[in-house]
Design a protein around this motif. Structure first.
Motif: not given
Length: 501
Positions: A288, A460-461, A464, A484, A488-490, A493
Motif C-alpha cells: 500500500a 486500499l479495500t 485489505m 491483515t 485497520t484502514e486508519e 492510511s
C-alpha cells in the motif's frame, strides 16, 4: 427540480452491434447524476453522442426543452456541455493557464495576453475553489492537479453540463476525496454533472440519482436515498456477487526475496531506499502507498526494467538482480503492469497478439518450429470467454476495446503464464465490479495453489481484501508491515501519509 437535459430513446448501432438500445436519460439543474455499468455497457458511447463525438442512429436530445443535434464537440460546447475524458487532453509542455484558455485566448492586439490568461484562470480557480498554479507547466503537475485543469478548462468554456468519464481511475485516494468535494461544490453552485464510473462507494457518496446500464439497455434509474450498493451491483451484472472466500493456509518457503534494494534517482535522491521483503509460496503480500512513493520503481527493479544500484533480487533461490526482463520472466515471474497502455499492451495489435505475448515461445504453442495458430486461437478464445472480454473477435485491434476489457486480456495472459510468482500491479484499475470479483478470485486461486503474489494497488479495500500481509511504502522505504487480520484502514492510511514512521 428543473430538467436541463433529456436524451430520449437514444439508439446507436455499429453494423449489427447495438451499443445503446432505446436509452432515455435526464439531468436536472444542480444535480450529480451517475451512470454506472460494466465495461462495454454503453456508458461512454451515450456520452460521446451527447458531446457530438458520435451521431445517434435514432433518438433525440433536448436541452431546456429545445431539440439539439450536435455534429461535433464544438457545437456541444456552444450549448454549454463540457467533457473531461478519462485520458486527459492536455499539452504537458504548456502552462496551466495556456491549457485552460486554449481556443478562447485573451488577446492584446494580435498577441496572446499571458497576464490576462493567468488572471482569468486565478479568478476561475478562486470562484470554484479549485486551487491551481496558473504559471506552472502541466507536465510538472500531479495527476489530481491535471484533472482540475481539465475541469477548469470546461468551466472556462462556459459549461453548465459537465461530463466526467471515469474521473477517479488515475487518482490516489487523497485526490479522489478532493475531487468528490469539488463535484459537490460545483453542483451547489448550479452546475449539472454526469458522472460515469464503476466505483459504487463514490457514487453513494456524491450522486443524487443513479442510472444503471447493462448491455446497452437501462436496467434502472433511482434516487440514491432509495437504493444501496447491493441493488446497483445486481442491476449492473444481472446476478448477486459472491465476494471473496479466503481459505486459511500456511505460507511455504520464500519464492521472491528482495534484500537492501537501492535505486538512485536524479540528483542522487533515492527512489528505493534499502527495501527488503519476501513473498512466500501460498501467500499474497500487498504493498500500500500513495502513488509516487517508490512502488513503480520497485516493480521495475523486480522485473528487470530498472537497474538496481545496490541490493539483490532472488527468485526461487536464483539471483535475478539486473537480469533482462525476458530471463526474469522465464525464471518464473508473471507481471500485470500498472499502466496497461504504457507497459501492458500493443494497441495496434490484435486481441490475440496481445494475449499470446510471452506464450508464443512455449513448446505447447509451437508445431515444427512454427506458431501453432489453431492452438493459440483456442487458448485465447477460452480466455476471452472465461474473463468475459467484450470483443467482436480475437482478431479485433486492442485499441477498439474499452480500457477495462483490455485489462481483462492482460490479466488473463499473465495468470495464464502459471508461474510460481505473480506481480499484480493495479490489477483491477478501470474494470467493473463483475470483472473485479472474477480477477480477485483468480488471484486468490493462485495463492491457494501454493503460488506467490505481490499485489500493488492504490485501492486500499483491494489490498485489505486480498492480502495476507501488508507492507506500506513511503518515500521509497518500507515503513511498516501489518497482518491483515489485525490491521485497520486508519493504521494503514497513517503510514501511507508518513505518520508513525
Amino acid at each position: 427540480m428543473t430538467v436541463l437535459l433529456e436524451m430520449d430513446r437514444i439508439t446507436k448501432q455499429y453494423g449489427t452491434f447495438t451499443a445503446n438500445d432505446q436509452v432515455s436519460f435526464s439531468l436536472h439543474e444542480g444535480e450529480i447524476h451517475a451512470i454506472v455499468g460494466e465495461n462495454g455497457a454503453g456508458k461512454t458511447t451515450l456520452m460521446r453522442i451527447l458531446y457530438g463525438m458520435e451521431q445517434a442512429t435514432s433518438g433525440t436530445i433536448r436541452i431546456r426543452g429545445k431539440e439539439c443535434q450536435f455534429q461535433n464537440p464544438a457545437a456541444a460546447i456552444q450549448s454549454g456541455i463540457g467533457m473531461v475524458h478519462q485520458h486527459f487532453m492536455l499539452f504537458p509542455s504548456r502552462t496551466v493557464a495556456e491549457n485552460i484558455v486554449i481556443g478562447k485566448e485573451p488577446k492584446k492586439g494580435i498577441w496572446f495576453d499571458r497576464r490576462a490568461a493567468a488572471k482569468a484562470v486565478n479568478e476561475l480557480s478562486e470562484k470554484y475553489r479549485m486551487s491551481v498554479d496558473a504559471n506552472k507547466k502541466v507536465g510538472d503537475c500531479p495527476v489530481g492537479t491535471q484533472q482540475r485543469v481539465e475541469i477548469l478548462k470546461v468551466l472556462y468554456n462556459g459549461a453548465d453540463i459537465i461530463i466526467l468519464d471515469e474521473p477517479t481511475a488515475v487518482l490516489t485516494p487523497l485526490e479522489v476525496g478532493e475531487l468528490l468535494v469539488t463535484l459537490k461544490s460545483l453542483a451547489a453552485q448550479g452546475k449539472s454533472i454526469i458522472l460515469i464510473t464503476h466505483k459504487l462507494h463514490e457514487v453513494m457518496e456524491v450522486a443524487d440519482r443513479i442510472t444503471v446500464l447493462r448491455s446497452g439497455k437501462i436496467t434502472g434509474t433511482m434516487n440514491k436515498a432509495d437504493t444501496n450498493v447491493e441493488e446497483i451491483s445486481r442491476l449492473m451484472v444481472g446476478r448477486d456477487l459472491v465476494g471473496i472466500k479466503r481459505r486459511e493456509r500456511q505460507p511455504g518457503k520464500p519464492i521472491l526475496q528482495a534484500e537492501g534494494l537501492f535505486v538512485r534517482g536524479e540528483a542522487g535522491k533515492p527512489l528505493l531506499d534499502n527495501v527488503s521483503f519476501h513473498v512466500n509460496s501460498g501467500e499474497i503480500v500487498g504493498i500500500a502507498g500513495v502513488s509516487g512513493n517508490g512502488q513503480s520503481e520497485l516493480i521495475q527493479a523486480l522485473t528487470g526494467l530498472l537497474p538496481v544500484d545496490r541490493g539483490t533480487v532472488t527468485l526461487e533461490g536464483k539471483n535475478m538482480t539486473n537480469n533482462t526482463p525476458r530471463s526474469i520472466r522465464e525464471a518464473g515471474l508473471a507481471h500485470i503492469p500498472e499502466d496497461r497502455y504504457l507497459w501492458g499492451a500493443a494497441k495496434n495489435s490484435s486481441v490475440k497478439e496481445n494475449a499470446m505475448m510471452g506464450h508464443y515461445r512455449k513448446p505447447a504453442f509451437q508445431k515444427a518450429g512454427f506458431l501453432d495458430h489453431k492452438r493459440l486461437n483456442q487458448q485465447v478464445s477460452e480466455w476471452v470467454k472465461s474473463f468475459a472480454v467484450k470483443t467482436e473477435s480475437i482478431h479485433e485491434r486492442a485499441q477498439n476495446l474499452s480500457g477495462g476489457n483490455l485489462q481483462k486480456v492482460i490479466v488473463a495472459r499473465e495468470i495464464g503464464q502459471e508461474t510460481p510468482f505473480l506481480i499484480a500491479a493495479e490489477p483491477t484499475r478501470g474494470v467493473d465490479i463483475g470483472a473485479m470479483e472474477f480477477i480477485h478470485q483468480q488471484i486468490m486461486q493462485k495463492r491457494d495453489k501454493g503460488e506467490a503474489v505481490l499485489l500493488i494497488s492504490s485501492e486500499l479495500t483491494e489490498i485489505m481484501t486480498l492480502s495476507d500481509r501488508i507492507l506500506v511504502m513511503y518515500e521509497g522505504k518500507i515503513v511498516g508491515e501489518l497482518d491483515t487480520q489485525t490491521a485497520t484502514e486508519e493504521e494503514i492510511s497513517l503510514l501511507m501519509a508518513g505518520g508513525g514512521h
